[in-house]
Design a protein around this motif. Structure first.
Motif, PDB file in Angstrom:
ATOM      1  N   LEU A 136       0.694  -1.429  -0.049  1.00 29.91           N
ATOM      2  CA  LEU A 136       0.019   0.033  -0.157  1.00 29.91           C
ATOM      3  C   LEU A 136       0.876   1.209   0.046  1.00 29.91           C
ATOM      4  CD1 LEU A 136      -2.882   0.862   0.098  1.00 29.91           C
ATOM      5  CD2 LEU A 136      -2.837   0.952   2.573  1.00 29.91           C
ATOM      6  N   MET A 137       0.812   1.975  -0.963  1.00 27.87           N
ATOM      7  CA  MET A 137       1.583   3.247  -1.202  1.00 27.87           C
ATOM      8  C   MET A 137       0.752   4.438  -1.002  1.00 27.87           C
ATOM      9  SD  MET A 137       3.788   1.932  -4.541  1.00 27.87           S
ATOM     10  CE  MET A 137       2.421   1.339  -5.421  1.00 27.87           C
ATOM     11  N   PRO A 138       1.502   5.370  -0.373  1.00 30.43           N
ATOM     12  CA  PRO A 138       0.496   6.710   0.067  1.00 30.43           C
ATOM     13  C   PRO A 138       0.105   7.677  -1.027  1.00 30.43           C
ATOM     14  CG  PRO A 138       2.841   7.110   0.219  1.00 30.43           C
ATOM     15  CD  PRO A 138       2.763   5.717   0.129  1.00 30.43           C
ATOM     16  N   LYS A 139      -0.854   8.400  -0.773  1.00 31.82           N
ATOM     17  CA  LYS A 139      -1.088   9.781  -1.689  1.00 31.82           C
ATOM     18  C   LYS A 139       0.102  10.161  -2.186  1.00 31.82           C
ATOM     19  CE  LYS A 139      -4.050  13.534  -2.131  1.00 31.82           C
ATOM     20  NZ  LYS A 139      -5.165  14.431  -1.709  1.00 31.82           N
ATOM     21  N   GLY A 140       0.317  10.576  -3.541  1.00 34.44           N
ATOM     22  CA  GLY A 140       1.427  11.399  -4.033  1.00 34.44           C
ATOM     23  C   GLY A 140       2.523  10.347  -4.531  1.00 34.44           C
ATOM     24  N   PHE A 166       5.199  -2.729 -11.979  1.00 36.75           N
ATOM     25  CA  PHE A 166       5.559  -1.256 -11.561  1.00 36.75           C
ATOM     26  C   PHE A 166       6.699  -1.350 -10.865  1.00 36.75           C
ATOM     27  CE2 PHE A 166       1.023  -1.295 -12.367  1.00 36.75           C
ATOM     28  CZ  PHE A 166       0.834  -0.133 -13.224  1.00 36.75           C
ATOM     29  N   LYS A 167       7.576  -0.168 -10.886  1.00 37.08           N
ATOM     30  CA  LYS A 167       8.602   0.238  -9.768  1.00 37.08           C
ATOM     31  C   LYS A 167       7.830   1.551  -9.416  1.00 37.08           C
ATOM     32  CE  LYS A 167      10.609  -3.539 -10.084  1.00 37.08           C
ATOM     33  NZ  LYS A 167       9.633  -4.285 -10.789  1.00 37.08           N
ATOM     34  N   SER A 168       7.377   1.666  -8.369  1.00 40.39           N
ATOM     35  CA  SER A 168       6.891   3.058  -8.169  1.00 40.39           C
ATOM     36  C   SER A 168       7.891   3.729  -7.233  1.00 40.39           C
ATOM     37  CB  SER A 168       5.446   2.895  -7.344  1.00 40.39           C
ATOM     38  OG  SER A 168       4.508   2.480  -8.474  1.00 40.39           O
ATOM     39  N   PHE A 169       7.642   5.249  -7.105  1.00 39.28           N
ATOM     40  CA  PHE A 169       8.407   6.059  -6.514  1.00 39.28           C
ATOM     41  C   PHE A 169       7.693   6.887  -5.253  1.00 39.28           C
ATOM     42  CE2 PHE A 169      10.635  10.387  -6.125  1.00 39.28           C
ATOM     43  CZ  PHE A 169      11.598   9.916  -5.678  1.00 39.28           C
ATOM     44  N   VAL A 170       8.264   6.504  -4.139  1.00 35.91           N
ATOM     45  CA  VAL A 170       7.760   7.268  -3.140  1.00 35.91           C
ATOM     46  C   VAL A 170       8.643   8.229  -2.438  1.00 35.91           C
ATOM     47  CG1 VAL A 170       6.576   7.349  -0.748  1.00 35.91           C
ATOM     48  CG2 VAL A 170       6.313   5.068  -2.299  1.00 35.91           C
ATOM     49  N   PRO A 171       8.532   9.654  -2.688  1.00 38.26           N
ATOM     50  CA  PRO A 171       9.437  10.624  -2.335  1.00 38.26           C
ATOM     51  C   PRO A 171       9.615  10.697  -0.846  1.00 38.26           C
ATOM     52  CG  PRO A 171       7.553  11.628  -3.338  1.00 38.26           C
ATOM     53  CD  PRO A 171       7.400  10.139  -3.520  1.00 38.26           C
ATOM     54  N   TYR A 172      10.764  10.899  -0.435  1.00 36.97           N
ATOM     55  CA  TYR A 172      11.185  11.192   0.982  1.00 36.97           C
ATOM     56  C   TYR A 172      10.436  12.781   1.400  1.00 36.97           C
ATOM     57  CZ  TYR A 172      14.234   7.168   1.051  1.00 36.97           C
ATOM     58  OH  TYR A 172      14.748   5.935   0.735  1.00 36.97           O
ATOM     59  N   GLU A 173      10.588  13.355   0.477  1.00 38.59           N
ATOM     60  CA  GLU A 173      10.033  14.874   0.636  1.00 38.59           C
ATOM     61  C   GLU A 173       8.706  14.763  -0.436  1.00 38.59           C
ATOM     62  OE1 GLU A 173       8.371  17.609   0.823  1.00 38.59           O
ATOM     63  OE2 GLU A 173      10.256  18.713   2.035  1.00 38.59           O
ATOM     64  N   PRO A 174       7.626  14.620   0.019  1.00 34.02           N
ATOM     65  CA  PRO A 174       6.368  14.709  -0.993  1.00 34.02           C
ATOM     66  C   PRO A 174       6.342  15.531  -1.763  1.00 34.02           C
ATOM     67  CG  PRO A 174       6.008  14.228   1.546  1.00 34.02           C
ATOM     68  CD  PRO A 174       7.315  14.675   1.599  1.00 34.02           C
ATOM     69  N   ASN A 177       7.166  15.554  -5.696  1.00 35.98           N
ATOM     70  CA  ASN A 177       6.670  14.387  -6.785  1.00 35.98           C
ATOM     71  C   ASN A 177       6.210  14.922  -8.046  1.00 35.98           C
ATOM     72  OD1 ASN A 177       4.488  15.688  -5.864  1.00 35.98           O
ATOM     73  ND2 ASN A 177       3.225  14.062  -5.248  1.00 35.98           N
ATOM     74  N   GLU A 178       5.611  16.161  -8.119  1.00 36.98           N
ATOM     75  CA  GLU A 178       5.230  16.719  -9.454  1.00 36.98           C
ATOM     76  C   GLU A 178       6.344  17.189 -10.430  1.00 36.98           C
ATOM     77  OE1 GLU A 178       2.100  19.463  -9.270  1.00 36.98           O
ATOM     78  OE2 GLU A 178       0.808  18.259  -8.193  1.00 36.98           O
ATOM     79  N   TYR A 179       7.444  17.488  -9.869  1.00 37.37           N
ATOM     80  CA  TYR A 179       8.759  17.688 -10.817  1.00 37.37           C
ATOM     81  C   TYR A 179       9.138  16.421 -11.124  1.00 37.37           C
ATOM     82  CZ  TYR A 179      13.442  18.666 -12.027  1.00 37.37           C
ATOM     83  OH  TYR A 179      14.822  18.702 -12.746  1.00 37.37           O
ATOM     84  N   ILE A 180       9.451  15.493 -10.197  1.00 37.69           N
ATOM     85  CA  ILE A 180       9.956  14.247 -10.556  1.00 37.69           C
ATOM     86  C   ILE A 180       9.148  13.609 -11.499  1.00 37.69           C
ATOM     87  CG2 ILE A 180      10.702  12.113  -9.811  1.00 37.69           C
ATOM     88  CD1 ILE A 180      12.630  13.998  -9.022  1.00 37.69           C
ATOM     89  N   TYR A 181       7.835  13.893 -11.359  1.00 40.09           N
ATOM     90  CA  TYR A 181       6.831  13.024 -12.430  1.00 40.09           C
ATOM     91  C   TYR A 181       7.178  13.414 -13.784  1.00 40.09           C
ATOM     92  CZ  TYR A 181       2.432  13.057 -15.311  1.00 40.09           C
ATOM     93  OH  TYR A 181       1.424  12.919 -16.437  1.00 40.09           O
ATOM     94  N   TYR A 182       7.333  14.852 -14.252  1.00 44.53           N
ATOM     95  CA  TYR A 182       7.771  15.105 -15.521  1.00 44.53           C
ATOM     96  C   TYR A 182       9.263  14.885 -15.818  1.00 44.53           C
ATOM     97  CZ  TYR A 182       3.506  18.034 -15.517  1.00 44.53           C
ATOM     98  OH  TYR A 182       2.229  18.497 -15.625  1.00 44.53           O
ATOM     99  N   CYS A 183      10.094  14.898 -14.636  1.00 44.83           N
ATOM    100  CA  CYS A 183      11.488  14.539 -15.025  1.00 44.83           C
ATOM    101  C   CYS A 183      11.524  13.079 -15.476  1.00 44.83           C
ATOM    102  CB  CYS A 183      12.384  14.596 -13.494  1.00 44.83           C
ATOM    103  SG  CYS A 183      14.057  14.334 -13.970  1.00 44.83           S
ATOM    104  N   LEU A 184      10.822  12.236 -14.929  1.00 39.75           N
ATOM    105  CA  LEU A 184      10.787  10.655 -15.499  1.00 39.75           C
ATOM    106  C   LEU A 184      10.106  10.732 -16.755  1.00 39.75           C
ATOM    107  CD1 LEU A 184       9.798   8.890 -12.063  1.00 39.75           C
ATOM    108  CD2 LEU A 184      11.928   9.212 -13.272  1.00 39.75           C
TER     109      LEU A 184
END
Length: 487
Positions: A136-140, A166-174, A177-184
């Motif tokens: 179970l992964m958190p929102k974001g 999937f290999k999902s990414f849970v950021p330590y600093e929530p 996430n939006e920048y990393i989304y576009y970066c990926l």
């Protein structure tokens, strides 16, 4: 540049620090990394994540481009947790029935239209979650498909789980996430290049964690995301416009050809010349010749066709032209047939598939010995206009360059010596004539033009010499439209 390429360019500028300006007051990515490292240690201390081995130092060969001084190159695994997925046993009802935990597969991601995802087609239970490797992964969380295909991506709008695709990414600093989304999205081609597998490519969790990404300060990340999302609606509008232009470019040669033929039928392609005489005089000659042939017993008297009414006339033609019914210019629908056994083995046999649609070109020539046909055929002679009455919208009309035999769906039309056969071919291939035949055709699966409707069709008769000039002009112009098709 198409819309997809434009989007890629915008994202590439974004991750190179060229989309928005850098601001000194926003600090540096090095300061952000210290905060992320502190958050990581806290999560380890609380037992929420496990301590990982130190990641290898980023080598110079791994750095694809320069970034601003206030940015840092980092490995994905240094700024967040890489989480896999799993599938509860499908045969265990307790894992599925009544479940309320969203569970995603890569197939579900096909239907994700925006940046966020909430659920897929199926849900699992708490028992299903605990009884499998699903997590179970958190929102974001950034949901990222690791196979079949690599690169489906979205941000979870609520807690959810995924299968092993999937290999999902849970950021330590929530908030990153939006920048990393576009970066990926921008880095997906590079990620795919590191995938392995024979049946299908897959990026492993370890390899995914080694992905090198450029990290800006947090406030700059926010401005980058805002700028991207400000520009994307314009990209969408550009996409619509670009698609429309592409469609116009594709249709232009065909439309140009149709326009040329239509202009020809309206007497607008070449000039009218007084010395050519009139179509009225030409038609009188045709009638006189027909009377002579009837008297000699070479043709039979036919029932008079109805006079042309004003309502039937589709467009204006020059004053020295004349509208005539097709049945008054050729013996439409009356064909001489021959049994297959009486056809010489070396005789040309023409089938519908041997005629290229829209071009008036024969693409294949076969003889009787090449075929095993037992059906009777229509007899035609050199110079006849061969018209396909079946599916007339395919526009298959040719002029016979030698004597031969055809399928019964092809009608040989003899226009005599007063109508240039290539001009008659052009009339039968023109847009207005095709529209007439489509309107009059009967039959759903195999529509065809009936004999009576064929006889009643209107034919714009031009003086003979003008007919020849029209054909010459079209043969001069059409090669240019074909060049446009082949560009």
């Amino acid at each position: 540049m198409n819309a997809q390429d434009l989007k890629k360019s915008i994202l590439q500028l974004a991750i190179q620090g060229k989309l928005v300006e850098q601001r000194e007051e926003e600090g540096t990515a090095k300061e952000l990394l210290k905060k992320i490292e502190a958050e990581n240690k806290q999560l380890i201390k609380e037992g929420k994540i496990k301590k990982q081995k130190a990641f290898p130092e980023i080598k110079e060969v791994e750095i694809p481009f320069d970034i601003p001084e206030s940015w840092e190159w980092v490995r994905l695994g240094e700024i967040g947790q890489i989480v896999g997925g799993g599938t509860p046993k499908t045969g265990n009802c307790e894992f599925w029935n009544g479940g309320n935990i969203p569970w995603l597969t890569p197939a579900d991601m096909k239907f994700v239209l925006g940046k966020y995802v909430e659920n897929g087609e199926r849900f699992i239970t708490e028992k299903g979650l605990k009884g499998s490797s699903a997590q179970l992964m958190p929102k974001g969380t950034i949901i990222y498909s690791s196979r079949a295909p690599i690169g489906y991506i979205a941000i979870s709008n609520n807690a959810l789980a995924t299968n092993q695709g999937f290999k999902s990414f849970v950021p330590y600093e929530p908030r990153i996430n939006e920048y990393i989304y576009y970066c990926l999205i921008a880095r997906t081609n590079e990620i795919i290049s590191r995938a392995s597998g024979t049946t299908f490519k897959e990026i492993s969790g370890n390899e995914f964690s080694l992905t090198v990404v450029p990290l800006p300060p947090l406030e700059e990340q926010k401005r980058i995301v805002a700028k991207i999302e400000e520009l994307m609606p314009y990209v969408d509008k550009y996409d619509v416009a670009y698609s429309e232009v592409e469609e116009l470019n594709k249709k232009f040669p065909e439309n140009m050809q149709k326009s040329i033929l239509q202009y020809a039928m309206q007497g607008k392609l070449v000039e009218q010349r007084e010395e050519d005489g009139t179509a009225e005089d030409l038609y009188k000659q045709i009638q006189e010749e027909n009377k002579k042939l009837i008297k000699e017993g070479k043709i039979k008297t036919t029932k008079a066709l109805p006079e042309i009414t004003e309502d039937e006339i589709p467009f204006d033609i020059p004053e020295n032209w004349k509208w005539i019914r097709l049945g008054d210019l050729c013996d439409y629908g009356k064909c001489n047939s021959i049994s297959a056994k009486n056809i010489p083995k070396d005789a040309w046999i023409l089938d519908l598939e041997d005629i290229e649609k829209d071009s008036g070109r024969i693409i294949n020539k076969k003889t009787m010995k090449d075929l095993k046909s037992t059906s009777s055929k229509h007899i035609f002679k050199k110079g006849d206009v061969l018209y396909s009455k079946l599916r007339p919208y395919l526009n298959k009309v040719v002029v016979a360059d030698e004597d031969g035999y055809s399928t019964s769906e092809i009608l040989p039309l003899d226009f005599g010596r007063h109508i240039f056969n290539k001009y008659a071919q052009i009339v039968l291939m023109s847009p207005y004539f095709i529209n007439y035949t489509v309107k009059c055709s009967y039959g759903v699966k195999m529509p065809r033009l009936g004999t009576e409707d064929g006889k009643l069709a209107l034919f714009p008769l031009a003086p003979l010499e003008e007919q020849k000039r029209i054909v010459d002009k079209i043969e001069e112009m059409l090669p240019f439209t074909k060049k446009l098709v082949n560009r």
